[in-house]
Design an enzyme around this catalytic site. Structure first.
Site, PDB file in Angstrom:
ATOM      1  N   HIS A 105       0.826  -1.204   0.000  1.00  0.00           N
ATOM      2  CA  HIS A 105       0.000   0.000   0.000  1.00  0.00           C
ATOM      3  C   HIS A 105       0.871   1.268   0.000  1.00  0.00           C
ATOM      4  O   HIS A 105       2.051   1.219  -0.339  1.00  0.00           O
ATOM      5  CB  HIS A 105      -1.004  -0.049   1.155  1.00  0.00           C
ATOM      6  N   HIS A 197       3.070  -7.044   4.217  1.00  0.00           N
ATOM      7  CA  HIS A 197       1.698  -6.657   4.551  1.00  0.00           C
ATOM      8  C   HIS A 197       1.368  -7.051   5.989  1.00  0.00           C
ATOM      9  O   HIS A 197       2.147  -7.717   6.670  1.00  0.00           O
ATOM     10  CB  HIS A 197       0.704  -7.365   3.614  1.00  0.00           C
ATOM     11  N   GLU A 279       1.854 -11.715   5.288  1.00  0.00           N
ATOM     12  CA  GLU A 279       0.930 -11.037   6.201  1.00  0.00           C
ATOM     13  C   GLU A 279       1.489 -11.279   7.599  1.00  0.00           C
ATOM     14  O   GLU A 279       1.399 -12.386   8.135  1.00  0.00           O
ATOM     15  CB  GLU A 279      -0.486 -11.615   6.065  1.00  0.00           C
TER      16      GLU A 279
END
Length: 315
Positions: A105, A197, A279
């Site tokens: 992001h 992430h 993640e």
């Protein structure tokens, strides 16, 4: 640096007057030489900046190097014709290896929702350019977390000699889009690429997982060559991440392996180099969020990633 001692003159029993004259003649030369040495020496007795460049501050015009025939200074206009040595890459186990880090992001995506919602081609289908990412319940954004861990990871890999490239470093207004993130790794000919992430799953879902590329072929996507090495990279990361952070593999997917295979991520579908996503934990779970917001834990996370990447590259 060591210097050779000067040879002392051999004394004779006779000719004292001649010796006196010789010594008297040598004293000014010795003093002048000592002054030049002092001018060339730094505060710790090493060469000064001027001497390192090949120029003595006490040198007379007659001793200065002559200009080049063109009239300009030689060797990139460095005084004295001395080209400074280029800093060498640090030696280490990852010297010569290229790693691309993709911080998930962008903190400013939230200000450009129209742009990041534009669809891009991910090979077999289309998907939005990017998303804003998730956050903890207290408001700590995933995009800030990913940049922090990515910076820590970059520092660790560089210390081991790797060349590290980022897909972005918060210098862009938004993005890059997921297809561009893949292209950056491909263009760099990365030996390994990782997208960092943190998840936004339901409370009670805890732990980390590594996402691997599925076998995808269609449109501009073909993961045939990277499925195997990407799994190898992911397995190295899982073991090292557990050891360094103490976190367990996710309890809500992957059947306890810490691995998940997906065919819907453009960053993996369009990659031509070994690549995985991680993640690092679930931001929406209070226990995981406590870890993700702890700088010391983030350093451990970066270390686990660095160790896993090193293990993959040096196998």
């Amino acid at each position: 640096m060591s210097y050779d001692e000067s040879q002392q003159p051999t004394r004779r029993r006779s000719g004292r007057s001649n010796l006196t004259v010789a010594v008297a003649a040598l004293v000014p030369t010795a003093v002048a030489g000592w002054l030049v040495w002092q001018g060339m020496s730094g505060p710790d007795g090493g060469p000064s900046a001027a001497s390192a460049a090949g120029v003595s501050s006490s040198a007379s015009p007659a001793t200065m190097p002559a200009p080049s025939p063109s009239g300009s200074a030689r060797d990139d206009d460095v005084p004295g014709g001395t080209t400074p040595a280029k800093p060498s890459a640090p030696a280490g186990p990852l010297a010569g290896k290229v790693v691309v880090i993709d911080p998930g992001h962008n903190p400013r995506n939230r200000d450009h929702t129209a742009e990041i919602n534009e669809p891009v081609d991910i090979g077999t289908t289309t998907k939005e350019c990017d998303t804003t990412g998730t956050s903890t319940n207290a408001g700590y954004p995933e995009a800030e977390f990913t940049l922090d861990v990515s910076h820590r990871l970059r520092d660790l890999l560089r210390k081991e000699g790797a060349t590290v490239t980022f897909t972005h470093d918060n210098e862009r207004a938004y993005g890059p889009c997921v297809d561009e993130r893949a292209r950056i790794g491909n263009k760099a000919k990365a030996d390994a690429a990782i997208s960092v992430h943190a998840d936004g799953s339901a409370p009670g879902n805890r732990g980390f997982h590594v996402i691997l590329p599925a076998q995808v072929k269609g449109g501009g996507a073909d993961t045939t060559a990277i499925v195997g090495p990407s799994r190898d990279l992911g397995e190295h990361i899982v073991g090292n991440f557990v050891r360094e952070t103490g976190s367990a593999p996710a309890n809500y997917l992957g059947e306890g392996t810490g691995l998940d295979v997906r065919a819907d991520l453009g960053g993996l579908n369009l990659s031509t180099v070994p690549k995985v996503f991680i993640e690092c934990g679930n931001m929406r779970d209070s226990s995981d969020a406590e870890l993700l917001t702890d700088p010391e834990w983030r350093q451990k996370a970066a270390q686990g990633l660095a160790d896993g990447i090193r293990g993959f590259l040096k196998k």
